[in-house]
Design a protein around this motif. Structure first.
Motif, PDB file in Angstrom:
ATOM      1  N   ALA A 150       6.434   7.538   5.620  1.00 20.24           N
ATOM      2  CA  ALA A 150       6.269   7.153   4.219  1.00 20.24           C
ATOM      3  C   ALA A 150       6.898   5.793   3.947  1.00 20.24           C
ATOM      4  O   ALA A 150       6.524   5.110   2.989  1.00 20.24           O
ATOM      5  CB  ALA A 150       6.901   8.207   3.306  1.00 20.24           C
TER       6      ALA A 150
ATOM      7  N   ARG B  45      10.366   3.451  -4.907  1.00 15.85           N
ATOM      8  CA  ARG B  45      10.439   4.764  -5.563  1.00 15.85           C
ATOM      9  C   ARG B  45      11.688   5.516  -5.130  1.00 15.85           C
ATOM     10  O   ARG B  45      12.362   6.156  -5.941  1.00 15.85           O
ATOM     11  CB  ARG B  45       9.186   5.571  -5.218  1.00 15.85           C
ATOM     12  CG  ARG B  45       9.123   6.943  -5.882  1.00 15.85           C
ATOM     13  CD  ARG B  45       9.141   6.814  -7.381  1.00 15.85           C
ATOM     14  NE  ARG B  45       8.879   8.081  -8.029  1.00 15.85           N
ATOM     15  CZ  ARG B  45       9.332   8.405  -9.230  1.00 15.85           C
ATOM     16  NH1 ARG B  45      10.083   7.546  -9.904  1.00 15.85           N
ATOM     17  NH2 ARG B  45       9.048   9.567  -9.771  1.00 15.85           N
TER      18      ARG B  45
ATOM     19  N   GLU C  66       2.805  10.205  -0.569  1.00 13.87           N
ATOM     20  CA  GLU C  66       2.231  10.667  -1.829  1.00 13.87           C
ATOM     21  C   GLU C  66       3.174  11.589  -2.590  1.00 13.87           C
ATOM     22  O   GLU C  66       3.321  11.484  -3.808  1.00 13.87           O
ATOM     23  CB  GLU C  66       0.892  11.358  -1.564  1.00 13.87           C
ATOM     24  CG  GLU C  66      -0.208  10.383  -1.140  1.00 13.87           C
ATOM     25  CD  GLU C  66      -1.522  11.069  -0.854  1.00 13.87           C
ATOM     26  OE1 GLU C  66      -1.568  12.319  -0.941  1.00 13.87           O
ATOM     27  OE2 GLU C  66      -2.508  10.370  -0.553  1.00 13.87           O
ATOM     28  N   MET C  67       3.832  12.506  -1.888  1.00  9.91           N
ATOM     29  CA  MET C  67       4.745  13.424  -2.566  1.00  9.91           C
ATOM     30  C   MET C  67       5.945  12.674  -3.136  1.00  9.91           C
ATOM     31  O   MET C  67       6.401  12.957  -4.247  1.00  9.91           O
ATOM     32  CB  MET C  67       5.209  14.523  -1.608  1.00  9.91           C
ATOM     33  CG  MET C  67       6.084  15.580  -2.270  1.00  9.91           C
ATOM     34  SD  MET C  67       6.477  16.963  -1.174  1.00  9.91           S
ATOM     35  CE  MET C  67       4.862  17.715  -1.007  1.00  9.91           C
TER      36      MET C  67
ATOM     37  N   GLN D 166      -0.415   7.835   3.025  1.00  9.08           N
ATOM     38  CA  GLN D 166      -0.577   9.248   2.673  1.00  9.08           C
ATOM     39  C   GLN D 166       0.730  10.038   2.750  1.00  9.08           C
ATOM     40  O   GLN D 166       1.010  10.855   1.864  1.00  9.08           O
ATOM     41  CB  GLN D 166      -1.654   9.874   3.581  1.00  9.08           C
ATOM     42  CG  GLN D 166      -2.069  11.284   3.175  1.00  9.08           C
ATOM     43  CD  GLN D 166      -1.136  12.350   3.719  1.00  9.08           C
ATOM     44  OE1 GLN D 166      -0.541  12.153   4.792  1.00  9.08           O
ATOM     45  NE2 GLN D 166      -0.982  13.459   3.008  1.00  9.08           N
TER      46      GLN D 166
ATOM     47  N   PRO E 149       6.971   2.889  -1.686  1.00  8.18           N
ATOM     48  CA  PRO E 149       7.776   4.099  -1.458  1.00  8.18           C
ATOM     49  C   PRO E 149       9.272   3.802  -1.382  1.00  8.18           C
ATOM     50  O   PRO E 149      10.086   4.601  -1.856  1.00  8.18           O
ATOM     51  CB  PRO E 149       7.235   4.631  -0.125  1.00  8.18           C
ATOM     52  CG  PRO E 149       5.833   4.120  -0.061  1.00  8.18           C
ATOM     53  CD  PRO E 149       5.894   2.759  -0.685  1.00  8.18           C
TER      54      PRO E 149
ATOM     55  N   MET F 263       6.003   9.525  -4.109  1.00  8.31           N
ATOM     56  CA  MET F 263       5.551   8.732  -5.247  1.00  8.31           C
ATOM     57  C   MET F 263       5.306   9.611  -6.469  1.00  8.31           C
ATOM     58  O   MET F 263       5.453   9.158  -7.606  1.00  8.31           O
ATOM     59  CB  MET F 263       4.274   7.971  -4.885  1.00  8.31           C
ATOM     60  CG  MET F 263       4.439   6.970  -3.749  1.00  8.31           C
ATOM     61  SD  MET F 263       5.735   5.742  -4.057  1.00  8.31           S
ATOM     62  CE  MET F 263       5.013   4.838  -5.431  1.00  8.31           C
ATOM     63  N   ARG F 264       4.945  10.861  -6.231  1.00 13.07           N
ATOM     64  CA  ARG F 264       4.729  11.790  -7.335  1.00 13.07           C
ATOM     65  C   ARG F 264       6.026  12.046  -8.085  1.00 13.07           C
ATOM     66  O   ARG F 264       6.031  12.292  -9.285  1.00 13.07           O
ATOM     67  CB  ARG F 264       4.172  13.108  -6.783  1.00 13.07           C
ATOM     68  CG  ARG F 264       3.786  14.129  -7.842  1.00 13.07           C
ATOM     69  CD  ARG F 264       3.475  15.460  -7.196  1.00 13.07           C
ATOM     70  NE  ARG F 264       4.661  16.049  -6.600  1.00 13.07           N
ATOM     71  CZ  ARG F 264       4.653  17.104  -5.802  1.00 13.07           C
ATOM     72  NH1 ARG F 264       3.509  17.656  -5.459  1.00 13.07           N
ATOM     73  NH2 ARG F 264       5.776  17.590  -5.321  1.00 13.07           N
TER      74      ARG F 264
ATOM     75  N   GLU G 122       0.835  -1.200   0.000  1.00 19.69           N
ATOM     76  CA  GLU G 122       0.000   0.000   0.000  1.00 19.69           C
ATOM     77  C   GLU G 122       0.870   1.250   0.000  1.00 19.69           C
ATOM     78  O   GLU G 122       2.056   1.213   0.349  1.00 19.69           O
ATOM     79  CB  GLU G 122      -0.934   0.009   1.210  1.00 19.69           C
ATOM     80  CG  GLU G 122      -0.219   0.171   2.543  1.00 19.69           C
ATOM     81  CD  GLU G 122      -1.169   0.123   3.723  1.00 19.69           C
ATOM     82  OE1 GLU G 122      -1.762   1.182   4.028  1.00 19.69           O
ATOM     83  OE2 GLU G 122      -1.322  -0.961   4.317  1.00 19.69           O
ATOM     84  N   ILE G 123       0.282   2.362  -0.409  1.00 14.09           N
ATOM     85  CA  ILE G 123       0.990   3.642  -0.428  1.00 14.09           C
ATOM     86  C   ILE G 123       0.368   4.538   0.637  1.00 14.09           C
ATOM     87  O   ILE G 123      -0.764   5.006   0.476  1.00 14.09           O
ATOM     88  CB  ILE G 123       0.893   4.314  -1.807  1.00 14.09           C
ATOM     89  CG1 ILE G 123       1.528   3.413  -2.876  1.00 14.09           C
ATOM     90  CG2 ILE G 123       1.576   5.680  -1.786  1.00 14.09           C
ATOM     91  CD1 ILE G 123       1.358   3.931  -4.285  1.00 14.09           C
TER      92      ILE G 123
END
Length: 284
Positions: free
Chosen positions: A134, A154, A38-39, A35, A151, A41-42, A32-33
């Motif tokens: 993260a 990434r 999120e930055m 919250q 994450p 992963m972006r 899972e990712i």
């Protein structure tokens, strides 16, 4: 994982709780990712859609230039071999294409300038510091760890490091962390403090570096990049020798049992047993 767990128990001098010979703490790896990731992963772009649109516009403007240049190039080659029959028509053609190219060039330069500005605004500084949550979380009340693999993957892409090596280094850190808050010492005493994430991660990092140092330099490199990413601090070399590690363990055991005494105070008390010249800083 079981052999690594035993090595980590031996290194820290604590033991995971067991029931019927089975360890009862949870160590989970999730796809899972969360919250806080999120930055990360972006990626490196503040507004990836805007940057993507910038490349699209620049591609269009470049194509418009080519649509004028290619026919003009063919016509010029033709006239180089055989002069145009009507000089005025050639003159008009050159003037018209020159004006068209000037307009297209201005639009191309503007699109390129805007895109370069967007790229300059994008970078790792927009991602940092990455929240530690993260990558993984550790709960104290019901001791458990959950690592977030995507994450971590990434992060390894951004830093061009081996993802499996990174995962291994992070596993070791969180295993030490979990043992610190869930394990029992030789007298059967357990962790009696509340929270204090900063301290437990600092202590875990000392044991992690010492453990990874005996494995490979690649593990140390990956671990250091990861610690720097979330704003942690790596222990210096003086903390990794046998003498300092014994002092660290003594301070750690004392600190775990004394919820009203800070880590700095525990370390000061342990150092009072030695000559002042032999003490080193354990402030994080």
């Amino acid at each position: 994982m079981s052999s690594m767990r035993l090595e980590i128990e031996k290194a820290m001098g604590l033991k995971f709780p067991e029931r019927n010979g089975e360890v009862i703490v949870r160590f989970e790896e999730s796809v899972e990712i969360p919250q806080p990731a999120e930055m990360l992963m972006r990626g490196l772009y503040r507004d990836p859609d805007r940057v993507r649109q910038g490349f699209k516009l620049l591609h269009q403007e470049t194509g418009s230039m080519i649509e004028i240049l290619m026919p003009k190039r063919s016509r010029l080659r033709e006239w180089a071999d055989s002069l145009p029959e009507r000089p005025k028509e050639a003159e008009l053609f050159l003037k018209e294409t020159a004006e068209q190219l000037l307009i297209r060039e201005q639009r191309l330069v503007q699109a390129e300038r805007e895109l370069v500005g967007q790229l300059q605004e994008s970078g790792l500084e927009d991602v940092y510091p990455i929240p530690l949550a993260a990558f993984g979380v550790c709960t104290f009340r019901d001791p458990s760890v959950k690592l977030f693999l995507k994450p971590l993957g990434r992060f390894s892409e951004l830093y061009e490091i081996n993802p499996e090596t990174l995962r291994q280094a992070v596993r070791v850190h969180f295993l030490f962390l979990l043992l610190l808050v869930a394990g029992a010492d030789l007298d059967g005493q357990v962790y009696s403090r509340v929270g204090e994430d900063k301290v437990v991660h600092w202590i875990a990092s000392i044991y992690t570096v010492r453990y990874l140092k005996s494995q490979s330099t690649e593990l140390i490199h990956c671990y250091q990049e990861w610690v720097n990413a979330w704003g942690g601090k790596m222990p210096n070399q003086s903390m990794l020798n046998d003498r300092e590690c014994e002092k660290t363990r003594a301070a750690m055991i004392f600190w775990r049992r004394q919820p009203n005494i800070s880590w700095e105070e525990c370390w000061r008390i342990i150092n009072q047993l030695e000559r002042p010249a032999s003490t080193s800083s354990m402030v994080f």
